[in-house]
Design a protein around this motif. Structure first.
Motif, mmCIF file in Angstrom:
data_model
loop_
_atom_site.group_PDB
_atom_site.id
_atom_site.type_symbol
_atom_site.label_atom_id
_atom_site.label_comp_id
_atom_site.label_asym_id
_atom_site.label_seq_id
_atom_site.Cartn_x
_atom_site.Cartn_y
_atom_site.Cartn_z
ATOM 1 N N ILE A 1 0.840 -1.190 0.000
ATOM 2 C CA ILE A 1 0.000 0.000 0.000
ATOM 3 C C ILE A 1 0.882 1.250 0.000
ATOM 4 O O ILE A 1 1.864 1.327 0.727
ATOM 5 N N LEU A 2 0.491 2.212 -0.832
ATOM 6 C CA LEU A 2 1.196 3.491 -0.885
ATOM 7 C C LEU A 2 0.215 4.587 -0.474
ATOM 8 O O LEU A 2 -0.851 4.736 -1.087
ATOM 9 N N LEU A 3 0.561 5.323 0.562
ATOM 10 C CA LEU A 3 -0.304 6.408 1.018
ATOM 11 C C LEU A 3 -0.139 7.645 0.135
ATOM 12 O O LEU A 3 0.873 7.815 -0.546
ATOM 13 N N THR A 4 -1.150 8.497 0.154
ATOM 14 C CA THR A 4 -1.051 9.773 -0.547
ATOM 15 C C THR A 4 -0.022 10.655 0.158
ATOM 16 O O THR A 4 0.379 10.390 1.294
ATOM 17 N N ALA A 5 0.390 11.720 -0.512
ATOM 18 C CA ALA A 5 1.370 12.637 0.079
ATOM 19 C C ALA A 5 0.838 13.222 1.386
ATOM 20 O O ALA A 5 1.574 13.331 2.376
ATOM 21 N N GLU A 6 -0.442 13.552 1.403
ATOM 22 C CA GLU A 6 -1.034 14.090 2.630
ATOM 23 C C GLU A 6 -1.111 13.026 3.712
ATOM 24 O O GLU A 6 -0.845 13.285 4.893
ATOM 25 N N GLY A 7 -1.476 11.805 3.293
ATOM 26 C CA GLY A 7 -1.601 10.714 4.258
ATOM 27 C C GLY A 7 -0.285 10.378 4.927
ATOM 28 O O GLY A 7 -0.235 10.101 6.127
ATOM 29 N N MET A 8 0.813 10.424 4.146
ATOM 30 C CA MET A 8 2.128 10.085 4.697
ATOM 31 C C MET A 8 2.576 11.064 5.777
ATOM 32 O O MET A 8 3.350 10.713 6.654
ATOM 33 N N LEU A 9 2.080 12.285 5.706
ATOM 34 C CA LEU A 9 2.497 13.301 6.668
ATOM 35 C C LEU A 9 1.911 13.071 8.054
ATOM 36 O O LEU A 9 2.517 13.454 9.058
ATOM 37 N N VAL A 10 0.742 12.461 8.109
ATOM 38 C CA VAL A 10 0.036 12.387 9.396
ATOM 39 C C VAL A 10 -0.287 10.972 9.853
ATOM 40 O O VAL A 10 -0.701 10.775 10.998
ATOM 41 N N ARG A 11 -0.082 9.961 8.979
ATOM 42 C CA ARG A 11 -0.544 8.622 9.330
ATOM 43 C C ARG A 11 0.477 7.569 8.954
ATOM 44 O O ARG A 11 1.313 7.768 8.074
ATOM 45 N N GLU A 12 0.389 6.412 9.626
ATOM 46 C CA GLU A 12 1.176 5.234 9.280
ATOM 47 C C GLU A 12 0.277 4.271 8.497
ATOM 48 O O GLU A 12 -0.948 4.269 8.672
ATOM 49 N N VAL A 13 0.911 3.440 7.654
ATOM 50 C CA VAL A 13 0.149 2.468 6.866
ATOM 51 C C VAL A 13 -0.652 1.541 7.782
ATOM 52 O O VAL A 13 -1.802 1.192 7.491
ATOM 53 N N GLN A 14 -0.041 1.150 8.916
ATOM 54 C CA GLN A 14 -0.721 0.250 9.843
ATOM 55 C C GLN A 14 -2.030 0.847 10.361
ATOM 56 O O GLN A 14 -3.032 0.140 10.503
ATOM 57 N N GLU A 15 -2.022 2.148 10.632
ATOM 58 C CA GLU A 15 -3.235 2.816 11.116
ATOM 59 C C GLU A 15 -4.329 2.781 10.058
ATOM 60 O O GLU A 15 -5.506 2.513 10.354
ATOM 61 N N VAL A 16 -3.949 3.054 8.813
ATOM 62 C CA VAL A 16 -4.926 3.070 7.728
ATOM 63 C C VAL A 16 -5.480 1.665 7.497
ATOM 64 O O VAL A 16 -6.684 1.497 7.271
ATOM 65 N N LEU A 17 -4.620 0.660 7.566
ATOM 66 C CA LEU A 17 -5.079 -0.718 7.392
ATOM 67 C C LEU A 17 -6.084 -1.110 8.475
ATOM 68 O O LEU A 17 -7.082 -1.779 8.193
ATOM 69 N N LYS A 18 -5.816 -0.711 9.708
ATOM 70 C CA LYS A 18 -6.745 -1.001 10.788
ATOM 71 C C LYS A 18 -8.088 -0.325 10.545
ATOM 72 O O LYS A 18 -9.156 -0.905 10.776
ATOM 73 N N GLU A 19 -8.038 0.886 10.038
ATOM 74 C CA GLU A 19 -9.269 1.613 9.716
ATOM 75 C C GLU A 19 -10.058 0.891 8.623
ATOM 76 O O GLU A 19 -11.291 0.775 8.691
#
Length: 311
Positions: free
Chosen positions: A281-299
């Protein structure tokens, strides 16, 4: 399953505090996948891979990646022998059952890409001749994230997608670290402790049984909903691919098998979701600034209701 329990017991004696990682490595071996181990130097990545390989009566090769390692070192080369006046094959490191690719991100992109065919198609092409690799064949690669900014070549998405699991190994807790100090302070070489407790034939038998583990159509739907949800999430630039969906199925089957079941449950899918998906998974530029991939996966996982059948 008797031998499988013996392997797990033996490995947990050799490698302190890594029960979860050992389970995932066994799943990868059984399901013919590959594992990327990532942690700081000195955390035992290489030792864990060597202990794992030494627990089986198979062929083990280790390749220490540096910028001067060539693709021919990986796959092999044909060289002219002046004594016989013929070209002879010098096999590369991939002609093995288990390849330890140590510090893989220190190799150049060209050398890294030489592993792609072997990892995906289980074959190697040397000067136009294609050779089938031994069965089973898996790659256990290591990399140190603290070196990612200097003197390294980050793995591209195409190569990361070849790994069934990416396991980020943290520091052991206090009791585990104390056990490591006490167990190994008088033994500089760990090699004496490694014993082969299972054969390659055992691995092939486990692999055949794991492929028979039942995956209910509700579980298939659940996996596909998870995959498609990653493509819709606003913080994700690149979601999970169809290959990732298949990897989730195989990993869930393997997890059920090593836990003595012949069917997959929703909890199996939840357990293997992060190590299967975190590197795909590749986060957006905005997502990378405030979140970790693990957090997004849990969501994502929390947003998809689990099947409620009594499996």
């Amino acid at each position: 399953m008797g031998n499988l329990r013996g392997v797990k017991k033996h490995l947990n004696e050799l490698v302190v505090g890594r029960e979860k990682e050992i389970d995932f490595m066994l799943i990868a071996l059984i399901q013919e996948g590959h594992v990327l181990l990532e942690s700081v130097p000195g955390s035992g990545k290489t030792w864990m891979a060597k202990a794992f390989a030494g627990s089986f009566h198979g062929i083990f090769q280790r390749l220490q990646f540096t910028p001067d390692v060539l693709p021919s070192d990986v796959t092999g080369i044909r060289f002219f022998n002046p004594k016989t006046q013929e070209f002879e094959l010098r096999p590369g490191a991939v002609l093995t059952n288990l390849l330890l690719a140590d510090e893989i991100n220190r190799a150049t992109p060209r050398t890294q890409s030489s592993l792609l065919e072997a990892m995906e198609e289980k074959q190697a092409t040397i000067d136009g001749e294609t050779l089938a690799l031994p069965n089973p064949f898996i790659v256990i690669a290591t990399q140190n994230p603290v070196e990612s900014q200097q003197g390294t070549f980050p793995l591209p998405a195409a190569q990361l997608d070849r790994f069934l699991f990416r396991l980020k190994i943290g520091y052991p807790d206090y009791e585990e670290e104390m056990k490591i100090i006490r167990n190994f302070r008088g033994n500089v070489s760990h090699k004496k402790k490694i014993t082969a407790v299972a054969s390659i034939e055992d691995v092939r038998a486990w692999s055949a049984e794991a492929k028979k583990v039942a995956v209910h159509e509700d579980i298939e739907t659940y996996i596909l909903e998870l995959v498609r949800a990653t493509r819709r999430h606003p913080s994700i630039e690149l979601g999970l691919s169809s290959r990732a969906a298949l990897a989730l199925v195989h990993a869930a089957q393997g997890y059920a098998f090593i836990n003595g079941r012949n069917f997959v449950t929703p909890d199996d899918v939840k357990t293997i979701l992060e190590p299967v998906a975190v590197h795909r998974i590749l986060l957006t530029a905005e997502g990378m600034l405030v979140r970790e991939v693990q957090e997004v996966l849990k969501e994502v996982a929390d947003s998809i209701p689990s099947p409620v059948e009594a499996f």
